[in-house]
Design a protein around this motif. Structure first.
Motif, PDB file in Angstrom:
ATOM      1  N   ARG A 639       0.831  -1.204   0.000  1.00 34.06           N
ATOM      2  CA  ARG A 639       0.000   0.000   0.000  1.00 34.06           C
ATOM      3  C   ARG A 639       0.870   1.260   0.000  1.00 34.06           C
ATOM      4  O   ARG A 639       0.580   2.235  -0.703  1.00 34.06           O
ATOM      5  CB  ARG A 639      -0.925   0.003   1.207  1.00 34.06           C
ATOM      6  N   GLN A 642       2.226   1.690  -3.423  1.00 35.34           N
ATOM      7  CA  GLN A 642       1.140   2.099  -4.306  1.00 35.34           C
ATOM      8  C   GLN A 642       0.893   3.604  -4.199  1.00 35.34           C
ATOM      9  O   GLN A 642       0.686   4.291  -5.208  1.00 35.34           O
ATOM     10  CB  GLN A 642      -0.127   1.319  -3.941  1.00 35.34           C
ATOM     11  N   GLN A 643       0.961   4.135  -2.987  1.00 36.12           N
ATOM     12  CA  GLN A 643       0.629   5.543  -2.765  1.00 36.12           C
ATOM     13  C   GLN A 643       1.801   6.484  -3.012  1.00 36.12           C
ATOM     14  O   GLN A 643       1.587   7.669  -3.273  1.00 36.12           O
ATOM     15  CB  GLN A 643       0.113   5.715  -1.336  1.00 36.12           C
ATOM     16  N   ASP A 646       3.185   5.034  -7.203  1.00 35.02           N
ATOM     17  CA  ASP A 646       2.149   4.609  -8.161  1.00 35.02           C
ATOM     18  C   ASP A 646       2.327   3.163  -8.612  1.00 35.02           C
ATOM     19  O   ASP A 646       2.132   2.831  -9.795  1.00 35.02           O
ATOM     20  CB  ASP A 646       2.136   5.529  -9.388  1.00 35.02           C
ATOM     21  N   ARG A 648       1.451  -0.657  -9.269  1.00 35.54           N
ATOM     22  CA  ARG A 648       0.247  -1.447  -9.537  1.00 35.54           C
ATOM     23  C   ARG A 648       0.355  -2.740  -8.739  1.00 35.54           C
ATOM     24  O   ARG A 648       1.335  -3.470  -8.864  1.00 35.54           O
ATOM     25  CB  ARG A 648       0.130  -1.762 -11.034  1.00 35.54           C
ATOM     26  N   VAL A 649      -0.655  -3.012  -7.913  1.00 38.76           N
ATOM     27  CA  VAL A 649      -0.603  -4.149  -7.001  1.00 38.76           C
ATOM     28  C   VAL A 649      -1.589  -5.211  -7.446  1.00 38.76           C
ATOM     29  O   VAL A 649      -2.759  -4.914  -7.729  1.00 38.76           O
ATOM     30  CB  VAL A 649      -0.915  -3.718  -5.552  1.00 38.76           C
ATOM     31  N   LEU A 674      -6.430  -2.003   0.099  1.00 40.53           N
ATOM     32  CA  LEU A 674      -5.952  -2.298  -1.258  1.00 40.53           C
ATOM     33  C   LEU A 674      -7.129  -2.571  -2.188  1.00 40.53           C
ATOM     34  O   LEU A 674      -7.084  -3.484  -3.026  1.00 40.53           O
ATOM     35  CB  LEU A 674      -4.998  -3.497  -1.224  1.00 40.53           C
ATOM     36  N   ALA A 677      -6.476  -2.852  -5.949  1.00 39.82           N
ATOM     37  CA  ALA A 677      -5.566  -3.885  -6.444  1.00 39.82           C
ATOM     38  C   ALA A 677      -6.306  -4.884  -7.328  1.00 39.82           C
ATOM     39  O   ALA A 677      -7.510  -5.135  -7.169  1.00 39.82           O
ATOM     40  CB  ALA A 677      -4.921  -4.619  -5.268  1.00 39.82           C
TER      41      ALA A 677
END
Length: 747
Positions: A639, A642-643, A646, A648-649, A674, A677
Motif C-alpha cells: 500500500r 502504491q501511494q 504509483d 500497480r498491485v 488495497l 488492487a
C-alpha cells in the motif's frame, strides 16, 4: 561523515572498575583531612551515610540503565521521561558537575604532586593550582588525541590502587590507636549536627558509579552486568571508605590530619623508619594515579553527555564534530577543558567549593532521575527493565527526598551556585533548545493527553514548556537500512526511502563492519583510515540517494564481531520501526529473517524486510497471501508503494475452493486498504501459481511463513524452494510476534 559505534565489549569486571576507580580517588586521597576538620572523627559516619544515599540512587540508576542502556546516562532518562526542559537541567547539570569534579580531581593531583616536586607559585595561583593546571591540561590533551581508559586499563589501575590501600590498611591497623581517634573531644567534638554537612562535603566521593550508566551502550549483557556493577561498586567503595578513614583518624589526630595529602601524612606515621621513604613514594604515586584516573574518566563521560544532548538538539551538534585525525569530539573536549581550567584558577584555593558544587549539581540530577523512573513506570507501557528497584515507589521517592534534602547542608555559596545554574538552564532551554528539540517527554504527553481530566493550571503549565510543535506526540518513524554491498545500496535505500516518505519518517543507514574474533574491536578502530574509506563511500552514496528522494537520513558505522546479530542489536538500540536488509549475507532460516538459533531464542527487534539482489522496481507488485501474521506487513508495504510511487498491485490467493477464495481475497484487500488492487484467485499447486503469476511482475512481496523451524527443516520451505527460482525481485516481509519454544520448533 557517519557516526561510528562500537559493539558491546565491556564486561562486568571492566564496568565494576570504572565505578570503583572513579570514586576511590576522591574519597581516600583528597577529602579525609578537609572532611575531618568539618565533622571531627564522626566523619566516618558521614561517609557511611553518603554511601547509603548513593546506594538508594544506584538502585534507580540500575533499573533505568537496564531498561535503556543508552549513552548519556542520567540525561537520557530525564529527557525522555520529563521532557527537554528538565533534560536541559539534567544534561547541563551533569556536564557542569563533571567539569567541577574534574577540577576537584586535578586539584587533588596537584596536592600530591607538590609533595614530590617543587612547583613555584605563579601570580595569584598557588603551587597546588599550578600543578593542577598542568595536570588538567594534560588530561584534556589526552582525551583530545583519543587515548582513553579502556576497561582493561581501568582494571589494572583499580587493582594497583586497591593493593596499595590494602598494604596501608594492614600497616595502619598495626599503628591504630583508639586514644588518637578519641583525642581532642572524642567522636563528636563538633557535635552530631556536623554529620550531614560532612556528608554533603564528601558526597563527591560517590559520583563514579553513575559513570557506569554513561557507557551502558558498550556493556555486554547490560541487564545483568549494569546493576551488579553499579550497586557493587557503591557497596565496595563505602566499605573501603569506612575502614580506611577510621584507620587514618586512628593514626593521625583529626585536627592535625593534612588537608592536602592526608594519606601521605598517615603513611609517614604508620610505616617504620626504614620503609617510610618507599611507602610514602608508593602511596603518593598511587594518589596521582587515582586522581588522574578520576579526572580522565570525568572528561570522557562529559563528552558522552554532550553527544547525547547534541543528538536531541538540546545543545548544538557542532560540539560533537569529530576530529579528522584523532576521531574524537574535540570541540566538546576543548570547551569542557576550558571550564575545568577556569574552575581550577578561580576556585582552586578552596577545594570545598569544587567538591560541593560537583555534589550539588549531581544531587539535582539524581533527584530528577528518580522522578523519571516513576514517570516511566506510570506512563510507558513499553518500559521493561530487566532489574527493578525493590519497594517501588518508596525507593525512588526516598532517593528524591535524600538527594534534595542533602542540598540543605552544602552551604550558602554552593546553593547560590546551584540556583544560578538552574536559572541559566531554564534560560538556555527557552532561548535555544525549545525551538530545536524535537521530542516531548512522557510526562508532558501524559498530561496533555488527559487534559480534560486534570486541573487546567497543570495542563497549561505542560503546554507552556513543551517544545515548539510537540504538544502532541511527534516521534518520527525510523526505517533502518543495513548496508554491506555497494551494488545493492541504491535498491535498499530506494525501498526504504519510499516507505519512510509514506510515513513522513526518517532513515538510519547502518554499515556493520564484521571484525574477526581474533581482532580486538579497539585494535580495529585504530585502523580508522581504512575503515573510513571502506564505509565512507557506501554511506555517502546512501545519503545522496536519500536526499535526492527527499528523505532525512542519519548514518552509522558499527564495528562488531557479529554480523546479523549486531544488525538486530542496532535496530533494538536505536528503537527503529522497520529494518531493511539485503538477501545475500543474511542467514535465512527457512523463509524467515532470523538465524536458526536466533529463531529459537529471540524475537525480531521490529518489522523486517529482506530484499534480494536483483534490483528494485516496484512498478508491478505481486502480493501472494494466505492471511498469515506477516501478510499484514506485506500489505502495508504494498500500500505504501502504491501511494508513493504509483505501483500497480496484484493480490494472489491460491485455494482449492475458488468461491471461498474470492470472498476471502476481496475482504482481505478491503481490510488492508488495497481496494484498487487486481485480485487473482488460483487453484492447484501454490508454488506453480506464484511462479506463473510473477512472470509479468517486477516485485514479489511475501510474508514470512508461520511454519516452525523443525517442520521447515524436514519439509522444506515455500519461500526458498520457489522464490529463489524466480527472475522477479523478491521482498520477504516478517512482523515479530511472541511464540513459545514449542511453536518455534513445531509450528
Amino acid at each position: 561523515m557517519s557516526d561510528e559505534e562500537l559493539a558491546k565489549d565491556l564486561g562486568l569486571l571492566s564496568a565494576l572498575t570504572i565505578g570503583i576507580g572513579t570514586m576511590i580517588g576522591a574519597g581516600i586521597f583528597v577529602l579525609p583531612g578537609v572532611a575531618a576538620s568539618t565533622a571531627g572523627p564522626i566523619v566516618v559516619v558521614s561517609f557511611v551515610i553518603g554511601g547509603l544515599i548513593a546506594m538508594v540512587n544506584a538502585l534507580s540508576v540500575s533499573e533505568l540503565g537496564t531498561a535503556m542502556p543508552k549513552a548519556g546516562g542520567g540525561y537520557y532518562y530525564v529527557n525522555r521521561a520529563l521532557g527537554p526542559l528538565f533534560g536541559s537541567i539534567a544534561g547541563l547539570g551533569d556536564w557542569m558537575g563533571l567539569a567541577f569534579a574534574s577540577a576537584f580531581y586535578s586539584i587533588g593531583f596537584g596536592q600530591y604532586l607538590t609533595t614530590l616536586l617543587p612547583i613555584p607559585d605563579i601570580l595569584f595561583l598557588s603551587d597546588i593550582q599550578v600543578g593542577a593546571l598542568i595536570a588538567g591540561t594534560v588530561f584534556v590533551g589526552v582525551n583530545y588525541i583519543g587515548a582513553k581508559e579502556t576497561g582493561g586499563v581501568q582494571t589494572v589501575i583499580v587493582t594497583i590502587l586497591l593493593s596499595i590501600l590494602a598494604l596501608f590498611a594492614i600497616q595502619g591497623w598495626l599503628s591504630f590507636d583508639v586514644g588518637t581517634l578519641l583525642s581532642d573531644g572524642g567522636l563528636t567534638p563538633l557535635g552530631y549536627g556536623a554529620i550531614l554537612p560532612g556528608t554533603a562535603l564528601i558526597f563527591v566521593s560517590f559520583l563514579g558509579y553513575a559513570k557506569i550508566a554513561t557507557v551502558a551502550e558498550e556493556l555486554k549483557n547490560p541487564g545483568r552486568n549494569l546493576p551488579i556493577a553499579v550497586i557493587g561498586s557503591v557497596a565496595i567503595v563505602t566499605v573501603v571508605y569506612a575502614v580506611l578513614v577510621s584507620i587514618l583518624l586512628g593514626v593521625v589526630p583529626w585536627p592535625e590530619l593534612s588537608q592536602t595529602a592526608p594519606l601521605t601524612q598517615a603513611t609517614q606515621v604508620a610505616f617504620p623508619g626504614g620503609l617510610t621513604g618507599v611507602a610514602v613514594t608508593v602511596v603518593t604515586l598511587g594518589a596521582l594515579l587515582a586522581t588522574a584516573s578520576s579526572a580522565n574518566a570525568s572528561i570522557l563521560a562529559s563528552a558522552r553527555i554532550n553527544f547525547a544532548m547534541g543528538r536531541d538538539r538540546i545543545v548544538t551538534n557542532w560540539l560533537n564534530e569529530i576530529h579528522p585525525s584523532y576521531a574524537t569530539p574535540y570541540r566538546s573536549i576543548v570547551l569542557t577543558g576550558a571550564m575545568i581550567i577556569v574552575f581550577i584558577a578561580m576556585l582552586g584555593q578552596d577545594i570545598e567549593v569544587l567538591a560541593k558544587a560537583a555534589s550539588v549539581l549531581h544531587l539535582v540530577v539524581y533527584a530528577l532521575m528518580n522522578a523519571a523512573l516513576i514517570v516511566f513506570r506510570e506512563t510507558d507501557p513499553d518500559y521493561d527493565p530487566v532489574f527493578t528497584v525493590p519497594l517501588y515507589p518508596f525507593t525512588p521517592i526516598l532517593g528524591m527526598v535524600l538527594s534534595i534534602g542533602l542540598l540543605a547542608f552544602v552551604g550558602q555559596r554552593e546553593l547560590f551556585l546551584s540556583a544560578v545554574f538552574i536559572v541559566v538552564a531554564f534560560g538556555w532551554y527557552f532561548g535555544y533548545a525549545r525551538n530545536r528539540a524535537d521530542g516531548q517527554g512522557l510526562l508532558g504527553k501524559h498530561i496533555l493527553d488527559r487534559g480534560g481530566d486534570l486541573p487546567s493550571p497543570v495542563v497549561d503549565a505542560a503546554a507552556s514548556v513543551a517544545p515548539d510543535g510537540t504538544t502532541e506526540d511527534m516521534e518520527t518513524p525510523t526505517t533502518m537500512v543495513a548496508l554491506s554491498n555497494p551494488r545493492t545500496e541504491h535498491s535498499l535505500v530506494a525501498l526504504a526511502a519510499a516507505l519512510a516518505k509514506h510515513d513522513s519518517g526518517q532513515l538510519l543507514a547502518v554499515h556493520v563492519i564484521q571484525v574477526p574474533n581474533q581482532t580486538p574491536l579497539a585494535a580495529a578502530a585504530n585502523q580508522r583510515e581504512r575503515i573510513s574509506e571502506m564505509s565512507g563511500q557506501l554511506l555517502a552514496n546512501a545519503r545522496t540517494d536519500a536526499e535526492e528522494l527527499g528523505v532525512p537520513i542519519e548514518t552509522r558505522t558499527i564495528l562488531s564481531h557479529e554480523g546479523l546479530d549486531e544488525v538486530f542489536d542496532a535496530a533494538r538500540s536505536h528503537d527503529v520501526d522497520r529494518l531493511i536488509m539485503g538477501h545475500r549475507g543474511t542467514r535465512l532460516a527457512g523463509s524467515r529473517a532470523e538465524g536458526t538459533l536466533d529463531e529459537l531464542m529471540h524475537n525480531l527487534p521490529c518489522d523486517v524486510l529482506v530484499l534480494d539482489e536483483r534490483g528494485f522496481n516496484p512498478s508491478e507488485i505481486l502480493l501472494p497471501t494466505a492471511g498469515g501474521h506477516s501478510s499484514d506487513l506485506s500489505a502495508e508495504v504494498a500500500r505504501a508503494l502504491q501511494q508513493t510511487v504509483d505501483a500497480r498491485v496484484s493480490i494472489l490467493h491460491v485455494t482449492d475452493n475458488p468461491p471461498t477464495g474470492q470472498n476471502f481475497i476481496e475482504g482481505w484487500a478491503t481490510d488492508h486498504g488495497l481496494d484498487e488492487a487486481e485480485l487473482l484467485v488460483e487453484t492447484g499447486d501454490v508454488e506453480t501459481a506464484i511462479g506463473r503469476a510473477a512472470t509479468d511482475r517486477t516485485l514479489v512481496i511475501v510474508g514470512a511463513t508461520e511454519r516452525g523451524l523443525l517442520s521447515r527443516i524436514i519439509g522444506g520451505s515455500l519461500t526458498l524452494s520457489v522464490l529463489d527460482d524466480l527472475e522477479t525481485t523478491v521482498l520477504l516481509a516478517e512482523r515479530p510476534h511472541d511464540r513459545s519454544l514449542l511453536e518455534r520448533l513445531l509450528g
